[in-house]
Design an enzyme around this catalytic site. Sequence first.
Site, short mmCIF file in Angstrom:
data_model
loop_
_atom_site.label_atom_id
_atom_site.label_comp_id
_atom_site.label_asym_id
_atom_site.label_seq_id
_atom_site.Cartn_x
_atom_site.Cartn_y
_atom_site.Cartn_z
N THR A 115 23.25 36.68 33.90
CA THR A 115 21.86 36.87 34.33
C THR A 115 21.33 38.21 33.83
OG1 THR A 115 22.12 35.46 36.26
CG2 THR A 115 20.35 37.09 36.35
N TYR A 168 28.30 43.44 37.69
CA TYR A 168 26.95 43.97 37.96
C TYR A 168 26.73 45.26 37.19
CZ TYR A 168 22.98 45.56 40.83
OH TYR A 168 21.75 46.00 41.28
N LYS A 172 24.27 45.56 34.01
CA LYS A 172 23.08 46.42 34.02
C LYS A 172 23.12 47.43 32.88
CE LYS A 172 20.72 45.02 37.71
NZ LYS A 172 19.34 44.50 37.63
N THR A 198 17.68 50.74 48.20
CA THR A 198 16.36 50.56 48.81
C THR A 198 16.45 49.52 49.92
OG1 THR A 198 15.32 51.13 46.71
CG2 THR A 198 13.96 49.94 48.28
P1 NAD Z 1 17.42 40.20 45.70
O1 NAD Z 1 18.74 39.53 45.63
O2 NAD Z 1 16.65 40.12 46.97
O3 NAD Z 1 16.46 39.66 44.53
C1 NAD Z 1 16.94 39.22 43.29
C2 NAD Z 1 16.13 38.00 42.87
O4 NAD Z 1 16.60 37.55 41.58
C3 NAD Z 1 16.31 36.83 43.84
O5 NAD Z 1 15.06 36.30 44.19
C4 NAD Z 1 17.16 35.83 43.06
O6 NAD Z 1 16.94 34.50 43.45
C5 NAD Z 1 16.72 36.12 41.64
N1 NAD Z 1 17.69 35.69 40.64
C6 NAD Z 1 19.03 35.96 40.61
N2 NAD Z 1 19.60 35.37 39.56
C7 NAD Z 1 18.61 34.71 38.89
C8 NAD Z 1 18.56 33.90 37.73
N3 NAD Z 1 19.68 33.65 36.99
N4 NAD Z 1 17.38 33.36 37.34
C9 NAD Z 1 16.25 33.61 38.06
N5 NAD Z 1 16.23 34.36 39.17
C10 NAD Z 1 17.40 34.91 39.58
O7 NAD Z 1 17.66 41.72 45.28
P2 NAD Z 1 16.67 42.97 45.25
O8 NAD Z 1 17.21 44.00 46.12
O9 NAD Z 1 15.26 42.53 45.44
O10 NAD Z 1 16.87 43.46 43.75
C11 NAD Z 1 15.95 43.14 42.75
C12 NAD Z 1 16.35 43.82 41.45
O11 NAD Z 1 16.38 45.23 41.64
C13 NAD Z 1 17.74 43.42 40.96
O12 NAD Z 1 17.72 43.33 39.55
C14 NAD Z 1 18.61 44.58 41.39
O13 NAD Z 1 19.72 44.72 40.55
C15 NAD Z 1 17.64 45.74 41.27
N6 NAD Z 1 18.05 46.83 42.16
C16 NAD Z 1 17.83 46.75 43.51
C17 NAD Z 1 18.26 47.78 44.33
C18 NAD Z 1 18.02 47.75 45.82
O14 NAD Z 1 18.49 48.66 46.52
N7 NAD Z 1 17.30 46.79 46.37
C19 NAD Z 1 18.91 48.89 43.79
C20 NAD Z 1 19.13 48.92 42.41
C21 NAD Z 1 18.68 47.89 41.61
#
Ligand code: NAD
Length: 345
Positions: A115, A168, A172, A198
Amino acid sequence: MLEKLNGKTRTRTNAAADRRLANRTVLITGGAGFLGSHLCRANLALGARVICVDNLATGRMSNIRALLDDPAFVFINHDVREPFDPGEPVHYLFNLASPASPPKYELDPVATFETNVIGSENALKLAGAKGARILQASTSEVYGDPVVTPQKEIYRGNVQTMGPRACYDEGKRAAETLFYLFHERDGVDIRVARIFNTYGPMMDPEDGRVVSNFIVQALTGADLTIYGDGHQTRSFCYVDDLVAGLMSLMYHEGDISKPVNLGNPDEFTIRELAQIVLDLTHSRSGLVFRDLPTDDPMQRRPDIEHARAILGWEPRIPLREGLTRTIPYFAAELARNSYQAAVET
Ligand code: NAD
Ligand code: UDP
């Protein structure tokens, strides 16, 4: 075209009249997730057409259900590992698709890696074909288990190529490399946000990350699960601050192709976080200690001087205030879920 969209500028603006993204289409992969659903709302509020592309692997329809009646909002159920094209112009693309919680991304590590790598390549190809600016949701995990603190963008990190978190972290890192390569080769207009932990409303109560676990445990009277001795640290950013940072990074003009840390530099041990959650929920839950997961980073704190300098952005909401805003959301989610369970039985 757009000026800063950080918190400072927005408070001076009449939000209802602010249509700076009118006639612009914003595509958000992972738009049904925690951060993505906030971004959908933030872009709709500025008059954009928003296309949310998500396969609901960890996202939830409940995060975006209220948006489905909005004619400016489109949901496409699609796995980004397969190429995609909505068949219409796209001006901005936020690439968030990826599970983000360790227990979730470790469930199917190959899918997580694909992904982040294949999904990001597909998103970059789409951005290139449409002439869209694209922002990558990268992560503090590119620093691995850092041996310097705070972490600046120039720090190269201390990352394992193997082990449970590698799917992961390395996914990334590879995605960042792909962004850089498409920028160099094809001139794709890129932004790379390195997001630190976050939290906030719209997190799945079953997400598995520490803030949601602790709040749900405290509200249900279960013991709070501390992994290891709880002396490891994290720096927690409230979602509104983070979304303001992502919007600012995307819509700020100029060459910002280098990675930018976005997070709250206030650092807490996991034990401190547990105590704050217990205080704020007035919970009588205890603490229970579990094994520290393999490769769990011991410290994490962003240096955000770069974001301050180029965007004028910094977080405004301290941890206690952000948790105070978040706890009622989880209480409502738990009540809704127990109501649904009662109806279904
Ligand atoms: P989350 O799991 O709530 O959201 C991720 C979304 O991606 C989900 O809706 C999921 O269904 C979708 N998804 C996953 N695989 C997929 C695929 N193959 N095709 C289509 N959709 C797909 O997580 P989040 O906390 O909202 O994180 C969102 C992004 O921010 C991610 O890329 C994550 O790595 C990055 N991030 C988040 C944080 C945090 O603290 N929340 C920190 C660092 C990075
Ligand atoms: N953690 C914990 N109890 C939990 C969930 C997580 O003690 O119920 C710890 C985890 O081991 C890590 C920190 O809290 O040290 C943050 O974990 P999270 O999964 O939220 O994010 P990440 O490890 O990716 O920063």
